[in-house]
Design a protein around this motif. Structure first.
Motif, mmCIF file in Angstrom:
data_model
loop_
_atom_site.group_PDB
_atom_site.id
_atom_site.type_symbol
_atom_site.label_atom_id
_atom_site.label_comp_id
_atom_site.label_asym_id
_atom_site.label_seq_id
_atom_site.Cartn_x
_atom_site.Cartn_y
_atom_site.Cartn_z
ATOM 1 N N HIS A 118 21.968 22.950 8.699
ATOM 2 C CA HIS A 118 23.226 22.811 7.967
ATOM 3 C C HIS A 118 23.968 24.164 7.946
ATOM 4 O O HIS A 118 23.415 25.173 7.480
ATOM 5 N N LEU A 119 25.225 24.138 8.448
ATOM 6 C CA LEU A 119 26.055 25.351 8.484
ATOM 7 C C LEU A 119 27.077 25.312 7.339
ATOM 8 O O LEU A 119 27.187 24.321 6.604
ATOM 9 N N LEU A 120 27.864 26.365 7.225
ATOM 10 C CA LEU A 120 28.904 26.412 6.198
ATOM 11 C C LEU A 120 30.006 25.397 6.524
ATOM 12 O O LEU A 120 30.402 25.264 7.689
ATOM 13 N N PRO A 121 30.489 24.641 5.518
ATOM 14 C CA PRO A 121 31.507 23.619 5.804
ATOM 15 C C PRO A 121 32.877 24.251 6.085
ATOM 16 O O PRO A 121 33.152 25.398 5.741
ATOM 17 N N ILE A 122 33.760 23.441 6.718
ATOM 18 C CA ILE A 122 35.143 23.849 7.038
ATOM 19 C C ILE A 122 36.093 23.001 6.199
ATOM 20 O O ILE A 122 35.905 21.792 6.074
ATOM 21 N N LYS A 123 37.135 23.644 5.647
ATOM 22 C CA LYS A 123 38.109 22.937 4.816
ATOM 23 C C LYS A 123 39.474 22.914 5.523
ATOM 24 O O LYS A 123 39.981 23.933 5.954
ATOM 25 N N ASP A 124 40.003 21.722 5.658
ATOM 26 C CA ASP A 124 41.348 21.581 6.221
ATOM 27 C C ASP A 124 42.170 20.677 5.326
ATOM 28 O O ASP A 124 41.803 20.442 4.165
ATOM 29 N N LYS A 125 43.271 20.098 5.855
ATOM 30 C CA LYS A 125 44.151 19.274 5.034
ATOM 31 C C LYS A 125 43.458 17.993 4.575
ATOM 32 O O LYS A 125 43.692 17.502 3.484
ATOM 33 N N SER A 126 42.638 17.430 5.439
ATOM 34 C CA SER A 126 41.969 16.167 5.088
ATOM 35 C C SER A 126 40.847 16.367 4.079
ATOM 36 O O SER A 126 40.466 15.433 3.384
ATOM 37 N N GLY A 127 40.313 17.549 4.003
ATOM 38 C CA GLY A 127 39.238 17.795 3.055
ATOM 39 C C GLY A 127 38.148 18.691 3.648
ATOM 40 O O GLY A 127 38.374 19.407 4.632
#
Length: 801
Positions: free
Chosen positions: A153-162
């Protein structure tokens, strides 16, 4: 409702791996578990979706998880499902946003689970007429999912959708790949075995000898360590006993035999001279010294290993009896008998050597049935061990245990056992038993006075002297061991009661049994210890057996011997005339001869000693003369040792009855004629005959028979030239019979070599022949041999003319 976190840390796959086989098994199990958990997860999701569809159709939207509105039963089912889901699905690894997303999808996706081909509502009940195929089609399919790969599990990415979670597959390192390759190689090595090179017979024997020598050294090292320090090395007994399960088929049988014998000798050496009892709870809880604790541990270990050893021996005997081949197939069926013989031999040795130690009764229960075994070797081995135990048992405790088991075994087999089992009773060391109560009351043991009695009858000084006297008497009683003597008599009495019960049962129920000779022989030995109340009935039974005619000659002799043993002991007080037993012995003496019945002479000598010598006051003069005459006649037709025994008995009778010397006088006259064929010794007129047989025996080839015959012809003097040497006169008739026995096929005394002088010259070859004969032989040998046809017609013509 928030999912409960699984606090139990699941161990990694690598930590569970220990061996190659375990690795493969764990891999397979883990793979199956993952598939099952995936299927369970899929089923739970489908179940929730169906529930959402039902709620949407009924227009009663119910949240997926509302514990307050659920029924109690459904609530319990729901909790069980959640627990299963928690085990299968790691919910603690999911975020709350993901869980909320799944709940929304479950409420909106009612059309996905709707059966569009039918117009029926979703929540309609199942009908009974539905076909089996339709039911089968409605069952959800299992997903053939590929095995899950290990993810990072890596660090999550945040964009417009969530928020978008990021993962990647865990790379396989070279070390892990090498380990897996090694595991595969190990499996291949286990499956594909290297072909073993074939050995020749000589190489195989050399290899076996080498293995056997190594095992012998190992056994010797363990045994030496145990003997040198038993208390500290008691655990090595277990190591030595484990060699009883040797699995190498080349040396398995030999090693097991060696271990059995080694353990038997070890137990004989290190076993204490007392019985080890189990500790009580109070004794275990108390504090003790280190030395005592060490001794307790040694005793507990010794008893446990001794017990396991006896169980191993018992199992070996059972395997031989059942003749069932074990799965290991290390020991063949033929080798079972050899192992069983060694095991039985060890049991017999322990029976004799450790009668005081634990599990002795268990050994007795094992040995007694083997006394009746079909194998002659094992049966004789067990009988000899029991005889040896009887002979060396002074107190009688061990003998009593064996007698009880034998009596029950004989009764349980309905008296169909070997006669040798009952013949072991003859080796019992029982000479005295407890008397009746009336005689005990006469000689009561002295009781000491109580303090009240002393105060009433004695003065102060007398009490003081009495106290010192009683103290001295107690010390003397302890020195004499009177208590052990009383206990010994009690044990002997109980043992003899069981023996007589066994004998009387056989006399009553199995009179034609092959056990009858052993019973009569035993009664003859212990008859003087029988209670007087049974004498009349026993004599009637013995006479009935003799008159029945079903007994052999030796059995009838045992009956006569038993009857007179009864009458010579406590039976002296009874007024019984045993004339019928005298008559039976007198008329059957001539059945003895130098053949098969020669062994019966020993019983006859015992009977004559009891009938005539010990009962001299009840024997008439005519009866003594008749027996002396018949014994001298019998001495002509038996072997030399029997003749010596009969002549020795005749000598004793002539000394016991002095007036019988008239048989040595030819000029004596009496009334009537001697009737040798008459069966009644009282009326055969033996006084009118003479002992002419002594003149014949005087020319016997045996020198001792000659000596006895000359001694009797001279009137059996105790002094003078015709007197016997002390080596002959001081021995009994039975001892002389055994001393000069011909059983070893040797002449006793040995034949003296001739003292003829050797000739100086020996004639050889032609010197034995006449001169004319020598010339004729030479002439015939020198002539050339010519082949001429044989014409018998010439001879016929000449004979006819």
């Amino acid at each position: 409702m928030k999912a409960r976190r699984n606090k139990k840390q699941v161990p990694s796959f690598r930590k569970l791996i220990k061996t190659s086989k375990v690795k493969l098994e764990n891999k397979l199990k883990n793979k199956q578990f993952k598939q099952q958990s995936t299927i369970k997860k899929y089923r739970k999701e489908q179940r929730k979706l169906r529930q959402a569809v039902k709620d949407a159709v009924s227009k009663k939207p119910v949240p997926l998880e509302d514990p307050k509105s659920e029924w109690p039963v459904k609530r319990m089912e729901r909790e069980e499902e959640e627990e299963e889901e928690e085990e299968a699905l790691p919910l603690d690894m999911m975020d709350e946003d993901d869980l909320q997303l799944m709940r929304d999808l479950g409420q909106k996706a009612s059309f996905l689970t709707r059966d569009l081909s039918s117009s029926e509502p979703v929540h309609i009940k199942k009908r009974k007429h539905e076909s089996v195929i339709a039911k089968y089609e409605k069952v959800p399919r299992t997903l053939q999912t590929a095995p899950e790969k290990e993810l990072i599990h890596l660090l999550p990415i945040k964009d417009k959708s969530g928020i978008i979670p990021q993962t990647r597959e865990k790379p396989v390192t070279d070390g892990q790949q090498e380990e897996e390759d090694e595991e595969e190689q190990e499996v291949e090595e286990e499956v594909i075995e290297n072909p073993v090179p074939e050995l020749t017979m000589e190489e195989h024997l050399i290899e076996r000898k080498k293995k056997l020598q190594e095992k012998k050294i190992q056994i010797a090292a363990l045994a030496s360590a145990i003997l040198s320090d038993p208390e500290n090395n008691i655990k090595k007994l277990k190591e030595l006993r484990s060699m009883l399960m040797e699995q190498d088929p080349d040396v398995a049988v030999t090693v097991r035999k060696l271990v059995i014998i080694s353990l038997m000798e070890l137990f004989k050496d290190i076993t204490p001279s007392y019985k080890i009892r189990p500790l009580t709870e109070a004794e275990k809880s108390t504090k003790i010294r280190k030395e005592t604790q060490k001794l307790r541990e040694f005793e507990e270990g010794l008893v446990s290993q001794y017990k396991f050893y006896l169980e191993n021996l018992e199992q070996m005997v059972k395997d031989w009896k059942q003749r069932k081949l074990k799965k290991s197939n290390v020991v063949s069926l033929k080798a079972y008998k050899g192992l069983a013989e060694v095991a039985v031999k060890s049991l017999c040795e322990l029976l004799v050597a450790l009668p005081h130690f634990n599990f002795h009764n268990n050994i007795i229960v094992l040995i007694v049935p083997l006394m009746n075994d079909g194998s002659k070797l094992i049966s004789e081995m067990c009988c000899e061990a029991v005889k040896k135990l009887f002979k060396q048992d002074k107190l009688g405790q061990a003998s009593l245990g064996v007698i009880k088991v034998i009596s029950g075994f004989v009764k349980g087999r309905n008296y169909e056992v070997r006669p040798e089992i009952l013949k072991t009773f003859l080796c019992l060391r029982i000479k005295e038993v407890e008397l009746k109560k009336d005689t005990e009351d006469i000689n009561k043991p002295k009781k000491f006075m109580t303090f009240k009695e002393k105060r009433k009858t004695l003065s102060r000084m007398q009490r003081k002297w009495k106290k010192a006297e009683e103290k001295l008497e107690r010390e003397l009683r302890e020195a004499e061991a009177s208590e052990s003597t009383e206990r010994k008599l009690k044990l002997h009495t109980e043992t003899l009661n069981i023996v007589f019960v066994t004998y009387f049962r056989i006399l009553k129920k199995a009179q034609r049994s092959p056990l009858l000779p052993a019973v009569l022989e035993g009664l003859a030995k212990f008859a003087h210890l029988i209670n007087v109340e049974f004498f009349d009935d026993l004599l009637v039974v013995l006479h009935t057996l003799i008159e029945s005619g079903n007994l052999s000659y030796q059995e009838s002799l045992h009956c006569v011997q038993t009857a007179f043993h009864i009458l010579s002991g406590q039976g002296d007080v009874l007024n019984i005339d045993p004339m019928k037993f005298y008559t039976h012995l007198y008329k059957t003496l001539f059945k003895l001869h130098a053949g098969a019945t020669n062994d019966g002479i020993e019983i006859v000598l015992h009977c004559l000693d009891v009938m005539l010598t010990k009962r001299r006051k009840q024997v008439s003069h005519q009866r003594a003369l008749a027996f002396i005459k018949r014994l001298c006649t019998l001495a002509l037709q038996v072997l030399p040792n029997s003749s010596i025994g009969l002549l020795a008995t005749t000598r004793i009778l002539m000394h016991t009855f002095p007036r019988t010397d008239l048989l040595l006088d030819n000029e004596s006259q009496g009334s009537g004629v001697f009737l040798p064929e008459l069966e009644e010794p009282e009326y055969c007129n033996a006084q009118n005959t003479a002992l002419w047989e002594l003149h014949t025996l005087r020319r016997h080839y045996h020198p001792v028979v000659q000596r006895f015959a000359a001694h009797l012809l001279a009137g059996a003097p105790s002094e003078g030239s015709e007197a016997l040497k002390p080596e002959l006169s001081r021995r009994s008739a039975v001892e002389l019979f055994e001393t000069y026995s011909m059983a070893a096929m040797t002449f006793n005394p040995p034949v003296e070599p001739s003292n003829s002088k050797k000739k100086d010259k020996f004639l050889q070859g032609d010197s034995f022949l006449n001169e004319d004969l020598n010339q004729l032989i030479k002439r015939c040998c020198n002539e050339a041999a010519t082949e001429t046809p044989l014409d018998f017609s010439k001879c016929l013509k000449t004979s006819s003319q």
